[in-house]
Design an enzyme around this catalytic site. Structure first.
Site, mmCIF file in Angstrom:
data_model
loop_
_atom_site.group_PDB
_atom_site.id
_atom_site.type_symbol
_atom_site.label_atom_id
_atom_site.label_comp_id
_atom_site.label_asym_id
_atom_site.label_seq_id
_atom_site.Cartn_x
_atom_site.Cartn_y
_atom_site.Cartn_z
ATOM 1 N N ASN A 227 0.765 -1.275 0.083
ATOM 2 C CA ASN A 227 -0.164 -0.062 -0.180
ATOM 3 C C ASN A 227 0.833 1.231 -0.031
ATOM 4 O OD1 ASN A 227 0.496 0.753 2.821
ATOM 5 N ND2 ASN A 227 -0.605 -1.286 3.250
ATOM 6 N N ASP A 295 -4.100 -6.241 4.928
ATOM 7 C CA ASP A 295 -5.216 -6.704 5.441
ATOM 8 C C ASP A 295 -5.177 -8.336 5.152
ATOM 9 O OD1 ASP A 295 -6.578 -4.850 6.887
ATOM 10 O OD2 ASP A 295 -7.310 -4.064 5.400
ATOM 11 N N LYS A 305 8.798 -17.426 -10.269
ATOM 12 C CA LYS A 305 7.984 -16.238 -10.820
ATOM 13 C C LYS A 305 6.714 -16.949 -11.528
ATOM 14 C CE LYS A 305 8.493 -12.530 -14.015
ATOM 15 N NZ LYS A 305 9.246 -11.955 -14.933
ATOM 16 N N LYS A 356 -13.938 1.148 15.431
ATOM 17 C CA LYS A 356 -12.303 0.705 15.467
ATOM 18 C C LYS A 356 -11.999 0.579 17.143
ATOM 19 C CE LYS A 356 -10.874 0.618 10.603
ATOM 20 N NZ LYS A 356 -10.396 1.331 9.823
HETATM 21 N N1 CTP Z 1 -3.757 -2.870 11.837
HETATM 22 C C1 CTP Z 1 -3.183 -3.909 12.446
HETATM 23 N N2 CTP Z 1 -2.953 -5.111 11.825
HETATM 24 C C2 CTP Z 1 -3.776 -5.150 10.866
HETATM 25 C C3 CTP Z 1 -4.440 -4.227 10.445
HETATM 26 C C4 CTP Z 1 -4.539 -3.012 10.977
HETATM 27 O O1 CTP Z 1 -2.427 -3.725 13.462
HETATM 28 N N3 CTP Z 1 -3.743 -6.571 10.115
HETATM 29 C C5 CTP Z 1 -4.021 -1.595 12.796
HETATM 30 C C6 CTP Z 1 -3.339 -0.548 12.075
HETATM 31 O O2 CTP Z 1 -1.888 -0.144 12.190
HETATM 32 C C7 CTP Z 1 -4.220 0.637 12.443
HETATM 33 C C8 CTP Z 1 -5.564 -0.017 12.701
HETATM 34 O O3 CTP Z 1 -5.229 -1.209 12.956
HETATM 35 O O4 CTP Z 1 -3.478 1.131 13.548
HETATM 36 C C9 CTP Z 1 -6.589 0.211 11.762
HETATM 37 O O5 CTP Z 1 -6.000 0.172 10.521
HETATM 38 P P1 CTP Z 1 -7.118 0.284 9.302
HETATM 39 O O6 CTP Z 1 -6.414 0.024 8.040
HETATM 40 O O7 CTP Z 1 -7.789 1.677 9.491
HETATM 41 O O8 CTP Z 1 -8.321 -0.627 9.691
HETATM 42 P P2 CTP Z 1 -8.620 -2.257 9.410
HETATM 43 O O9 CTP Z 1 -8.624 -2.844 10.670
HETATM 44 O O10 CTP Z 1 -7.632 -2.915 8.307
HETATM 45 O O11 CTP Z 1 -10.050 -1.903 8.989
HETATM 46 P P3 CTP Z 1 -10.475 -1.465 7.386
HETATM 47 O O12 CTP Z 1 -9.437 -1.683 6.505
HETATM 48 O O13 CTP Z 1 -11.880 -2.407 7.156
HETATM 49 O O14 CTP Z 1 -10.970 -0.201 7.737
#
Ligand code: CTP
Length: 420
Positions: A227, A295, A305, A356
């Site tokens: 990302n 995620d 590859k 969250k």
């Molecule tokens: N985070 C984490 N581990 C993951 C996903 C997220 O520790 N696998 C943490 C991020 O570091 C951040 C928080 O969770 O502090 C929220 O991350 P965000 O990307 O906003 O949320 P998601 O849990 O991924 O939910 P969504 O993508 O559905 O908004």
């Protein structure tokens, strides 16, 4: 008292309030018999006068690159080489930047580029300037170039703040000059890279663990899921925690920003590696999950590859990664006292952030809008809303360093409150 009577010091004075201490340094060098020639930058002449320098050094004071009279007495190349040691005190952020980049647009910077002698630097600046990535990069470059450092010290600053950036006191600079003249290169380690110099402040004795940057989830040996996170905000939080005296462990995904000085940085690639590294770093007083963790990962990364072929585009099967923030916040043993997460949202910012906060069992959520137009992902600024169970407060659009400083100051207060 060491006898420096055969020694000639070329002293470059930068434009900082600490320049007044340089007068005391000259007095001590002269007491030991050293010859001191002073070079003033234009900015420095606002803080100390050529007259006081000429009086203390009993030598001509040099200010102007193009002064014909000076060139007739001693040319600037000769001036730069007719010394046993070049000392810069105070060394401003500007002088360090010029020297690190080889700029030569006034007498001081030209001498520094032209000299073939060892250079000893006594930095002095506001702590934010000292902790800026640009300054730290320059310090690292100069260090690698063999420039010697003394200080800066940690303490109260002329501007009312507390932290690293104060010029070392004249006796310490004098001792460094003596060591440098004796050929001691141990001085070559700038103090900011030596953690004990920073261990003071409201988080002294505390341990802060921070995740930062993206994670990379391999598809095959050359491709990955990632990302746009740059790590700028998470790394700024690590620097801010360090500046407040904490022991800091930073678990960083793949980023281009440098490791913060004085911070234990653990480099990882995937979400699962990040979780393992965070768990290994516990116990901690504060955990800040600033990483943009992927995620999902592919169910089965391929060893070779993936080639294009008759079957067309491959289908990727994704599985969910562990949620690091939620896992740490729900620990029954060694749960950090304060667990902080970010909510990176492109819509319904506050509602999603509130969800969250509850869903991930954390104590604070920092909500930020990461829609493309905001430029937050990868950019230098951030507009955040801080949400706890007590309520929410919105901060103005700020530099990521400023967000980090405000956040760590607030967390230090919360930690103190939780203990009293
Ligand atoms: N985070 C984490 N581990 C993951 C996903 C997220 O520790 N696998 C943490 C991020 O570091 C951040 C928080 O969770 O502090 C929220 O991350 P965000 O990307 O906003 O949320 P998601 O849990 O991924 O939910 P969504 O993508 O559905 O908004």
């Amino acid at each position: 008292m060491t006898d420096l009577s055969a020694k000639r010091i070329l002293l470059v004075i930068g434009g900082g309030v600490a320049a007044y201490k340089t007068l005391e340094l000259i007095r001590r060098l002269r007491e030991r018999g050293a010859t001191v020639r002073a070079v003033l930058t234009r900015a420095a002449s606002h803080f100390v006068t050529p007259l006081s320098l000429a009086t203390l050094t009993a030598e001509k004071v040099y200010e102007d690159l193009f002064a014909l009279t000076d060139e007739a007495t001693i040319g600037h190349i000769e001036l730069s080489r007719d010394a046993d040691l070049v000392v810069i005190a105070p060394a401003t952020a500007d002088l360090l930047a010029k020297m690190a980049n080889g700029l030569a647009d006034d007498l001081a910077s030209t001498l520094l580029l032209a000299t073939d002698k060892k250079i000893l630097v006594a930095p002095a600046m506001n702590l934010r300037m000292w902790l800026r990535p640009a300054t730290l990069r320059n310090v690292q470059t100069l260090h690698a170039d063999g420039v010697l450092f003394v200080g800066p010290d940690v303490g109260d600053m002329a501007c009312g703040e507390f932290g690293p950036g104060r010029m070392s006191e004249p006796p310490a600079i004098l001792a460094a000059i003596e060591s440098a003249l004796a050929g001691d290169t141990k001085l070559a380690l700038p103090m900011v890279f030596a953690s004990p110099s920073l261990g003071r402040g409201p988080l002294e004795g505390g341990h802060v663990v921070i995740t930062s940057g993206p994670t990379h989830e391999p598809i095959d040996p050359v491709r990955y899921i990632a990302n746009r996170s740059s790590g700028k905000q998470g790394h700024a939080i690590a620097r801010a925690a360090r500046a407040l005296g904490a022991d800091v462990t930073l678990v960083a995904g793949p980023v281009a920003v440098p490791d913060p000085p004085g911070v234990t940085t653990i480099h990882v690639e995937t979400a699962r590696e990040m979780l393992n590294a965070v768990e290994a770093a516990l116990p901690a007083d504060i955990f800040v999950a600033a990483a943009a963790v992927a995620d999902w990962r592919t169910a089965e990364p391929v060893n070779n590859k993936i080639k294009k072929g008759a079957k067309g585009a491959p289908t990727l099967t994704l599985v969910e990664n562990p949620d690091i923030l939620a896992t740490i916040a729900r620990r029954t043993t060694t749960r950090p006292t304060i667990v902080v997460g970010f909510a990176a949202e492109t819509e319904k910012l506050l509602a999603n952030a509130a969800q969250k906060l509850a869903r991930k069992s954390c104590d604070m959520i920092i909500a930020n809008d990461v829609s493309g137009a905001t430029g937050v992902m990868g950019g230098d600024r951030n507009q955040v809303t801080i949400m706890t169970r007590e309520g929410a407060e919105s901060w103005p659009d700020l530099d990521k360093d400023e967000v980090a400083n405000r956040l760590m100051t607030k967390l230090a207060e919360m930690l103190k409150g939780s203990r009293s």
